[in-house]
Every structure is written in C-alpha cells, then in structure tokens.
Design a protein around this motif. Sequence first.
Motif, PDB file in Angstrom:
ATOM      1  N   SER A 390      63.527  35.351  17.707  1.00 27.62           N
ATOM      2  CA  SER A 390      62.617  36.287  18.357  1.00 27.62           C
ATOM      3  C   SER A 390      61.746  35.560  19.371  1.00 27.62           C
ATOM      4  O   SER A 390      61.521  36.039  20.484  1.00 27.62           O
ATOM      5  CB  SER A 390      61.724  36.951  17.322  1.00 27.62           C
ATOM      6  OG  SER A 390      62.479  37.773  16.501  1.00 27.62           O
ATOM      7  N   ALA A 394      61.584  36.250  23.108  1.00 21.95           N
ATOM      8  CA  ALA A 394      60.298  36.541  23.745  1.00 21.95           C
ATOM      9  C   ALA A 394      60.067  35.597  24.922  1.00 21.95           C
ATOM     10  O   ALA A 394      59.596  36.008  25.987  1.00 21.95           O
ATOM     11  CB  ALA A 394      59.178  36.382  22.732  1.00 21.95           C
ATOM     12  N   GLN A 526      62.968  43.917  20.247  1.00 21.38           N
ATOM     13  CA  GLN A 526      62.430  42.979  21.235  1.00 21.38           C
ATOM     14  C   GLN A 526      63.176  43.056  22.563  1.00 21.38           C
ATOM     15  O   GLN A 526      62.569  42.990  23.635  1.00 21.38           O
ATOM     16  CB  GLN A 526      62.504  41.567  20.686  1.00 21.38           C
ATOM     17  CG  GLN A 526      61.238  41.203  19.967  1.00 21.38           C
ATOM     18  CD  GLN A 526      61.173  39.729  19.746  1.00 21.38           C
ATOM     19  OE1 GLN A 526      62.100  39.163  19.174  1.00 21.38           O
ATOM     20  NE2 GLN A 526      60.120  39.112  20.211  1.00 21.38           N
TER      21      GLN A 526
END
Lengths: 784, 137
Positions: A390, A394, A526
């Motif tokens: 993640s 990100a 995400q």
Amino acid sequence: MAERAIRAIKTYLFSQSSPQAFAPLGMRGGLGKTLLIAFLLLAIVPLSLLAFFTYHQIERDSQARLGSLLEDVVVLKEGDLRAWFEARERALSLAAVALEEGVDSGQMLVQTQALEPAFVGLTLVGLSQGTTIASTGVPATGAVDWRSVGDNHGKLVFVRAPGGPGELLPAIGYRWDDRLLVGLLSWDLLERAISASPGLGEGATTRLVTEEGQIVSQAGQFLPSAEAGWAPGFLSGPHGQGVARYPGEDGIPVMGAYLWSPRLGVGIIVEQPRNALAAPAENLTALVIGATLVVALMTAAIAAVVTRRITRPIIQLTETAAWMARGDLNQRVPIVRKDEIGVLARVFNHMAAELRVLYGSLEAKVAERTAQLEEANRNSRYYIMQLSISAEVARVASSIRELDQLLDTVATLIGRAFELKSASIYLLDETGRRAVWQAGSAGVPLTDRELQVDGPSLVGQVAAHGDRRVLRQDLHQEGSAAPVACEMAVPLCLREQILGVLYLQSERPEDFGDDDQLVYRSLADQIAIAIENARVYGLERETIHRLRELDEIQAEFLVNMSHALRTPLNSIIGFSRVMLKELDGPLSDLQRADLETIHDSGRQLLGLINDMLELSQLELGVAPFSASEVDLEEILEGVMATTQALVRNKRVRLTMDVPVPAPSLFTDGQRLRQVILALMSNAVKYTDEGSIRLQIAETDGAVKISVSDTGAGIPRVERERIFANGGQEEGGDGAGGGGFGLAISKRVVERLGGEIWVESEEGVGSTFTFTLPCDPAAGLPARG
Amino acid sequence: MAQNLGDVNVLIVEDSVRNYALLARLLSFMGVKQTEWRRSGWQVLEFARDVLPQVDLILLDIHLPEEDGYKVLARLREDGRFRDTRVVAVTADVSDVNLSRAKAVGFDGFLAKPINVDLFPDQIRRILSGELVWDLG
C-alpha cells in the motif's frame, strides 16, 4: 529396612536422567540415614557412657579392695617373719648362753646348726680382734664384714656370701660382751616363712627391702630403689608404709603394699599383678558392653522401623512431588494416616488437585493464546505485506501524476509483489458500457482489450455488479506456459462508483483466500483513489492553466478597458475644463455649476479607473515595486502638504508625531507615500471637524505608522470588509478619493511585508495603523 | 527652435478625432497656427513633409491602429527629416512600465490622457524649449 529404603531412593535418584529436575531432591537419601544415625547415637552413647562409668567404678572398687587386702597381708607377713626370726634368734641366744658357760664353741655351733636347720652356717667372731673364733656350715671368710652384723645385732641383715660376689645371705647377729654369734639363714626357709599369702591369687610375690631401699633376694641385689619406678611411689621413706600401683618386674602392672618392720630392720613388700584381681571387673565390663551392643542393635532395628514409618510417606510425597515437577499432575500420594504426615499428604493431594485444575486451565489458556498469537502473526504478516505494498502504491500514486504511467507502475508492482501470473487494470470508458484494458504486468492484455460490461468475462461481470469474484479452475491460457489456477477480479470503486476492475491471475491454487481478498480490496481502494487523484490532478492542472489564461485575459481586459475609458474621459474632462476656463466664451453661473459637475464626475471616474487598474495589477502581482533607502521625513512633509490642501475648507487640525531622528527605512518610497496619503485622504474624507493625527513609531525591526481621526468612526460590521475591494465606497463626493484606497493600501502594505489594521469607535474616531519592516522586504527588488 | 508659437508646426498623431479636436483646440488657444492631424504613423511618414514645411512637435498617441507609437517613433528617428522634431507620447496607458519604456526609446515627453487642460500649455512650452516633460496624470 531403612537401608533398603535408602538404597531404593538412591537407585531411583541415580537412575534419573535429568538431574536438574531433581536437584532439590538431593536431600532425599539423607533423611533416613540421618534419622537412623540419630537414633543409634541416642541409644549407644548413653549406654556406652553407662558401661564406661560402671567399669571404672568396679575397677576402682577392686583396686581399693586389693590395696586393703595387700596391706593386711603385709602386716600378717611381718608378723610371720618376726615370729620366725625371733625363734632363730632365741636359738642363737641359747647357744650363746651355752658358750658363755664354756661349752666348746665348735661343738656347740655344730649342735646348734643341727638343731636348727634354718641356719646354713654359724660363725663366732671376736669383735675386738676382728677374728673368727669358730665357724660351721658355710665357711666364714675374712671377706665378710661381721662388724656391720654386730652393729645390727638382733635384726635381720644381709651379708654378702663368701661363695660369689652376687649372692646375699640373710643373717642374724647375737652379741654379748666382745663376742658376736652370727647365724647365716637359709633363703629357702626364710622365703617359705613369708611365702604364704592367704587371700591373694596367683603371682603374688613377697620381697624384702633393706633400710637403704635395696630389694634383696636369694639371687642377689634386685633393682636398686633409686632406679625402680615404683619405689618412691609408695615408699615415703624406708620406715613408712603404703599401697601403690606400678609396673612390675616384667613390666606387668602390679599393686603392692609396703611395711617397715622396725623390729627386723627390713621392709616387706607384697605384690600382686593387677590383672589377677581385675578379672571380675573385666567380666562385668564384658557383660555391660555386650548388653550395650544388644541394646544398640535392638535400638537400630526399632529406629529402622520408625525411620521407615516416618520416611516412607515423605519419600512417597517427594516422589510424587518429583513426578509433578516433571509435569505429571495426575500423581497422588497414597497415604491414609491420621497423624501429621497424613494431614500433610491430604493437603498435598488437595494442592495437587488444585494445581491440576489450574494447570489444566492454564494449558487451555496457553493453547488459546498461542492460537490467537498465530492468528495475529498471520494477520500481521498480511498487514505488513499490505502496508508495504500500500505504501508503495501510495508512493507511486503521489509521485506519478500521469494516469497511464501510474496504472502501468501499479499493475507491475502488484504482479511482482504477490508473484502473480498477471495483474491488469481495466477502466470503464465514458459510456460505462465497456471495460478497457489500461495496464498489466504482462505488458499486453491477456483478454480482449475491450470487454463488455455485464458480458460473460469475469472482468465484465465484476464491472457490472461491483463485487469481487474469484474463479478457481484449471484454466489453461492459450499461449501461456504455466497454467492459471485461479483468477480474481476486484472492482475499483470510489464513492460507490465503479471506475474499473483490478484483474489478477495466479498459478497457485491457494491464492485469493479471504485474507488475500482483504488485501487486494484495500489495494483496489487505493488504486481507485490514485486514479481519482490522477484524474483530479489532470483537471486541476487544466483548471490552473485556464485560470492563468483567465488572469491574463482579465489583466489585458482591464488595461484595454482602462484605455478605452480614458479616451472618452479625455474629451469629457478636457472639454469641460476648456469650457470652464471660458475659452469658448463666458458662462452663466448655472452653466458653470453644471460643467463643474461634469468635470468633477469625470475626474472621479478617472480616479476609479486608475484605482481599479492598480488594484488588479496588485492582485495579479504585476504591479512594480522597488526598494531603496527612504527619506521618511521628506515623504511625510509631502503628504502633510497635500493633506493640508485637502482640509483647507474644513475645521480640522492636522498634527504629526515623528521621532527625531526619523526611523530609517529600506522600502518602496513611492508606495509608502501612496499608502500614507490614502489613509490621510480617508481620514479627511470622514472627518469634518476635529483633528487628524499622523504618528510614527519605531518598534523592534519595524516602523509603525498610524493615522487617527476624530471622525464618525466605522461600525463594527464595516470594519471587517473595510479593506476589501471598494469597501468604503459611498458614492464618493470627495475630491478625487476613490473607494479603492484602503484596499490598495492593504495590498501594498502586505506586498511590502507589513500589516495594516483599523481600530475604531463609532462617534469617537478611527485609527488606521500599518507596520513596515525596516529591512528590505523579501522579494522586493532594490532600486538600482 | 522657434519660440514664437505662431510659427510652430505641430503634428498630432491620434486615432480619435475627439482627442485630436481637444488637443488642436488647446494648441490653438496657445497660439499655434499650424496643426496637422494624422491617424497613423504610416501617414506621418508618407505625408507629413508634403503638407508641412517642417515639423517642430509631434504629439504621438501610443495606442494606434496598425503600428503602435513605439514603432512609429523608431521609424521617425530613422528618418532624417524628423531629426530635430520633438516627439511627445500622449497616451491613456499611464503605467510606470509604459513611462519607463517611453523614456528608454527616446521620447521627449510623456503626457497622460486625459489631458490636464490647466497644465497643458505650460508643458508644451517647456517641451518646445527643449525640456523633457514626464506627466503620469
């Protein structure tokens, strides 16, 4: 029995393979032994002491008895010896009487010897001549010193026998006038006279001692008294008497009694070997020792039994405890007794039962905790994996603005991170009817590039319904080397709107379980956000671009408008002025007033246009600024002069408060003048009567300039927007003062790095204050 | 230079006839008799000499159709005939930037529009006497 128990314990202990588990049990073997030893000591020590004291007492008693017996015996013997001696002396005295009466001495001596066999020899000595008159039996020689016999006549004396140097002969002397009759005595008969020892056992010996302490015997001189260890022990002098113990002739301990006979002139010793009389004591001792041993053995046996009775339950307890220590909590102590050990065993069993219960629940708890921990571990592993990916997504999302590049990177990232066969991203097109392949870890679409939403494909289904789906089957992709065991499609949703689909293929059948699905859903979220961000970023960039264009257009527009407005104003102001100057001919008062209105309105309009233009330039940041060393006093003088002109028709008093010397400032002087003038003009505008005060003060690093008036003041609600564009515009019938003065001032002050604010009280007045940093404001270009 | 305003020839380059009218009126009040009007720089170069024997002052608007005042000035300066002519910018673009530029390219003065009727005669006299006059209005 106790030994067997100890041996059993030892065997048990030594057979243990894990010593540390039983380290505290090292004392186990010692308990029985200790008890046994204690019991034995308790039994044997008092008995032994008793036996010893008894033996000692008996021996002392027998010694005392022997001593008194010997004393009695020695007195008897002295009596016997004296009687025997006096009988021989009488025989000599009879012979002497006969000799005095003239009997032939030779014949008489022979006759006397014949009558008395105790005499082994008789000798008549003439003392004055020292010559032997007659002799019989043992031949008398000159070597015999008869004088010593004469000195001790009537007593038992010992003379050295003429036969040999070592032999002593007992003798008796009878003296009358100048004559001495000496009787040499037979040792055998003498000894016989004293040998009878009534009450004494075997080995009893009788000895005779001279006044000099010499023991005499038939064999000759015995040990000299000075060398004999025993002699001084009881001889408190030759004439004493007593009993003593001492080592005898052969080194055997003996007891002897001594008595001096003054009548005979000799001492008598009666000896008895001590062992002869100690026999009864020894018998008794043997008896006591035997009894002691028997008692000790019996005690040992009883002790063993008792010890066993005590130690066996303790050993059982210990063994049970040892088993429990090993972890076998099902052990129980099989003891049913009513004494303290029984109580201990019951308590122990109770404790063991409690432990068993506790341990059982503990084990259950541990198992439960372990399971939880494993679960948590597994979860945290997924969590970490998810977090790291993640974070990576990100990072990619924040670093990559281009949508295509973003999707490409993310798909590759996911494919690599989860070791998938492929990871692809499809996005819905504008119509929402087709899912279009955008990026994939394989680089090319593994399905059709465009998939029908709600079509038969997995992606199409998920794109239509918005739920993630997993397909597990032996799916052999055409043209691919490895089989695909399972595939999954996760919708990319944002605010319940489906943006696209994340499509994954794996060669491992166990992939895409519940935990995996959570991770992928989070990733999908995400990605959706990243897509949205990229799209928003694109829009934003476009917007900014357009805004910039708009700004430019606006600036250009304002410049053009200003220019366009100035051209007609040129005519309005110009011609009205021409007419007012009566260049075109004289004017009536009414015409003049009208023309003045036209002219003033034109000027006012011009002022508004100027302000508007300037304000827009300030807003756009294109207004020119330049900093230099400012002559504050000069500026203030100019401003005051201008303001003085403005208040010419008002009853307003102007004051100025400047520190001397005036603070030095490095800023844009023109702008500073503009702001002060704007504030002064504003004050004049709203003050018809009273005073206006211009105040300069220097605080640290900044100059504070304030303009206070005694005007109407500003209502609270107005104060907020007084610096906003055209905030205080009131139709503006003042001379040339546009409504943008304060708005421009605020922007100029801020541009110069300062602050501006107003304090006001209605009906009392207002104070406008602004500050300027003394140093050149950042970004302000210095004027060359 | 002729100080007698009656002999001064002034050329006004202005695309607005009203502005020309005002300027011409003000100049005539001052006593200037020869005032010509052109709408563009091109016209100045093409016709100026044909009409006027000499040009003492050109009041040149910056904002002109076809070419702006700067270009016109540049061409005037290149032309030997206008070597002694005073050229003053008369413009509604009263920004500092514009003023600086005007100074830099060699204008002899800068008068802001709207014209200040009260100051104008004095400004013109000063310019004609060789002074540089910069008025932002």
